[in-house]
Design a protein around this motif. Structure first.
Motif, PDB file in Angstrom:
ATOM      1  N   LYS A   1      37.557  50.835  34.959  1.00  0.00           N
ATOM      2  CA  LYS A   1      37.614  51.632  36.185  1.00  0.00           C
ATOM      3  C   LYS A   1      37.806  50.718  37.393  1.00  0.00           C
ATOM      4  N   THR A   2      38.772  51.036  38.222  1.00  0.00           N
ATOM      5  CA  THR A   2      39.008  50.253  39.428  1.00  0.00           C
ATOM      6  C   THR A   2      37.975  50.622  40.487  1.00  0.00           C
ATOM      7  N   ARG A   3      37.232  49.638  40.952  1.00  0.00           N
ATOM      8  CA  ARG A   3      36.199  49.889  41.959  1.00  0.00           C
ATOM      9  C   ARG A   3      36.782  49.757  43.358  1.00  0.00           C
ATOM     10  N   SER A   4      36.242  50.536  44.276  1.00  0.00           N
ATOM     11  CA  SER A   4      36.628  50.426  45.680  1.00  0.00           C
ATOM     12  C   SER A   4      36.014  49.151  46.239  1.00  0.00           C
ATOM     13  N   PRO A   5      36.481  48.674  47.411  1.00  0.00           N
ATOM     14  CA  PRO A   5      35.893  47.474  48.006  1.00  0.00           C
ATOM     15  C   PRO A   5      34.381  47.599  48.208  1.00  0.00           C
TER      16      PRO A   5
ATOM     17  N   HIS B   1      28.240  46.195  43.662  1.00  0.00           N
ATOM     18  CA  HIS B   1      28.036  45.699  42.296  1.00  0.00           C
ATOM     19  C   HIS B   1      27.696  44.203  42.319  1.00  0.00           C
ATOM     20  N   ALA B   2      28.422  43.437  43.123  1.00  0.00           N
ATOM     21  CA  ALA B   2      28.127  42.003  43.249  1.00  0.00           C
ATOM     22  C   ALA B   2      26.708  41.797  43.764  1.00  0.00           C
ATOM     23  N   HIS B   3      26.295  42.615  44.715  1.00  0.00           N
ATOM     24  CA  HIS B   3      24.948  42.516  45.287  1.00  0.00           C
ATOM     25  C   HIS B   3      23.890  42.693  44.196  1.00  0.00           C
ATOM     26  N   GLN B   4      24.079  43.714  43.344  1.00  0.00           N
ATOM     27  CA  GLN B   4      23.112  43.991  42.283  1.00  0.00           C
ATOM     28  C   GLN B   4      23.039  42.829  41.285  1.00  0.00           C
ATOM     29  N   LEU B   5      24.198  42.290  40.949  1.00  0.00           N
ATOM     30  CA  LEU B   5      24.237  41.163  40.011  1.00  0.00           C
ATOM     31  C   LEU B   5      23.571  39.923  40.606  1.00  0.00           C
TER      32      LEU B   5
ATOM     33  N   LEU C   1      36.046  37.415  41.407  1.00  0.00           N
ATOM     34  CA  LEU C   1      37.493  37.267  41.322  1.00  0.00           C
ATOM     35  C   LEU C   1      38.204  38.511  41.867  1.00  0.00           C
ATOM     36  N   GLU C   2      37.668  39.692  41.576  1.00  0.00           N
ATOM     37  CA  GLU C   2      38.243  40.935  42.103  1.00  0.00           C
ATOM     38  C   GLU C   2      38.141  40.984  43.620  1.00  0.00           C
ATOM     39  N   ILE C   3      37.000  40.527  44.137  1.00  0.00           N
ATOM     40  CA  ILE C   3      36.797  40.495  45.591  1.00  0.00           C
ATOM     41  C   ILE C   3      37.782  39.523  46.228  1.00  0.00           C
ATOM     42  N   ARG C   4      37.954  38.390  45.594  1.00  0.00           N
ATOM     43  CA  ARG C   4      38.916  37.414  46.107  1.00  0.00           C
ATOM     44  C   ARG C   4      40.330  38.000  46.130  1.00  0.00           C
ATOM     45  N   THR C   5      40.684  38.733  45.099  1.00  0.00           N
ATOM     46  CA  THR C   5      42.022  39.327  45.018  1.00  0.00           C
ATOM     47  C   THR C   5      42.260  40.320  46.154  1.00  0.00           C
ATOM     48  N   ILE C   6      41.228  41.083  46.516  1.00  0.00           N
ATOM     49  CA  ILE C   6      41.358  42.015  47.641  1.00  0.00           C
ATOM     50  C   ILE C   6      41.611  41.251  48.937  1.00  0.00           C
ATOM     51  N   LEU C   7      40.895  40.156  49.127  1.00  0.00           N
ATOM     52  CA  LEU C   7      40.991  39.393  50.380  1.00  0.00           C
ATOM     53  C   LEU C   7      42.278  38.590  50.505  1.00  0.00           C
ATOM     54  N   TYR C   8      42.795  38.107  49.380  1.00  0.00           N
ATOM     55  CA  TYR C   8      43.965  37.232  49.416  1.00  0.00           C
ATOM     56  C   TYR C   8      45.243  37.873  48.874  1.00  0.00           C
ATOM     57  N   GLY C   9      45.108  39.032  48.212  1.00  0.00           N
ATOM     58  CA  GLY C   9      46.270  39.613  47.567  1.00  0.00           C
ATOM     59  C   GLY C   9      46.416  39.042  46.165  1.00  0.00           C
ATOM     60  N   ASN C  10      47.339  39.590  45.397  1.00  0.00           N
ATOM     61  CA  ASN C  10      47.482  39.148  44.004  1.00  0.00           C
ATOM     62  C   ASN C  10      48.785  38.407  43.725  1.00  0.00           C
TER      63      ASN C  10
END
Length: 356
Positions: free
Chosen positions: A13-17, A23-27, A54-63
């Motif tokens: 499932k693709t998570r929103s920002p 999710h990162a906070h909980q982990l 890595l997903e967060i980085r992809t949002i910030l920098y693009g893929n």
């Protein structure tokens, strides 16, 4: 058909920002508070966190195929600072493996530049959580790669003037004279890069710091110039030139080049066996010679060493020499030729002469 249904059930499932940050906070919270949990459980959570970062980085920098979405970046940034996820990530950096730690470093760096409603909210957050900056600065006391990670993050954070001012006015600045001489070359070099950033980025703040702390700072700094380590001397004389040649530090420069003790150190550095150090030293030494209000003791030592200085400068060249260098060299030679013609030099060369 049945296979397609099964694929759909287990499709990631693709998570929103906002969901990603939550999710990162909980982990991160789990890893911070459950230090005694089973090893395989921690490894599982660390693996999940690595993927999330890595997903967060992809949002910030693009893929690579698409540019980052500004709205997604704003949502992610706002959420990151809202629930102190930024703090948790900083604290957890030593627990991450090298790859995920590098991803986290890129995320933290990007967050420093993200504007939300035209405001750099990272700057405001760090002002209110300044202890995080203290944690980063103490990172040079950690081992190897972790020290380098904290250094890289620290340099991103001191992009903010308020953060740089805090570090400059703190005891951390005195510790940097130890950090830049750490036996580990990589860590010492990284500390040198942070030291340079602190002393060159925010002009007015640096000028104020140097003026207020001139005595102790340059006493410590001169010890770097006289270090037995070639790398320490080279970095120190280069940074000294950067500081003194900056117009914002003109008052400090005049004070520094009016000191006989300082000039003797630079004259001795001109004799260094390394050509790069000689070149960088010349860029500082020329300021002593160009000073139109030289104190009598400075004039005396220039007069006493005139012939040796002229001989040295006449033969002095460098791979870095350009038209500006040649013009400066000619000007310095001209100034030394005329110095002291209306002044009285020392009567005892034994007391004044510096071996050039």
């Amino acid at each position: 058909m049945k296979k397609d249904v099964m694929k759909g059930l287990f499709k990631h499932k693709t998570r929103s920002p906002v969901e990603l940050v939550h999710h990162a906070h909980q982990l991160l919270l789990f890893l911070d508070t459950n230090t005694s949990s089973r090893e395989n459980k921690r490894e599982e959570k660390l693996s999940e966190l690595s993927k999330t970062i890595l997903e967060i980085r992809t949002i910030l920098y693009g893929n690579g195929a698409s540019e980052p979405n500004p709205d997604a970046c704003s949502q992610l940034t706002r959420e990151f600072f809202k629930e102190d996820t930024f703090r948790l990530l900083i604290i957890s950096l030593p627990n991450l493996k090298l790859g995920p730690r590098q991803d986290a470093t890129h995320v933290i760096a990007n967050l420093q530049r993200q504007r939300v409603n035209s405001k750099l909210i990272a700057s405001h957050y760090l002002e209110n959580n300044i202890d995080l900056v203290d944690i980063l600065m103490q990172g040079y006391e950690k081992e190897g790669d972790v020290a380098l990670t904290y250094g890289a993050v620290a340099r991103e954070c001191i992009r903010h003037q308020s953060v740089a001012r805090h570090v400059l006015e703190s005891e951390h600045m005195k510790k940097f004279f130890e950090y830049v001489q750490i036996p580990n070359f990589e860590v010492a070099s990284d500390a040198g890069a942070t030291f340079k950033e602190l002393l060159t980025r925010h002009k007015s703040t640096v000028a104020e710091f140097l003026s207020k702390n001139y005595d102790w700072f340059f006493k410590e700094y001169n010890s770097l110039l006289e270090s037995t380590s070639y790398f320490t001397r080279r970095r120190a004389v280069k940074l000294l030139g950067d500081m003194l040649l900056d117009r914002s530090n003109s008052a400090v420069m005049v004070r520094y080049v009016s000191s006989l003790d300082n000039m003797v150190i630079l004259m001795n550095l001109l004799r260094d066996s390394n050509k790069t150090i000689q070149f960088e030293t010349f860029n500082v030494f020329k300021l002593f010679v160009a000073n139109q209000n030289k104190p009598p003791e400075v004039i005396s030592i220039l007069v006493t060493n005139k012939s040796k200085l002229l001989q040295f400068l006449s033969n002095f060249n460098s791979e870095k020499a350009d038209e500006q260098f040649q013009a400066d060299r000619r000007q310095v030679i001209s100034e030394i030729i005329t110095v002291g013609q209306e002044d009285r030099p020392c009567t005892s060369s034994d007391d004044c002469e510096v071996q050039c």
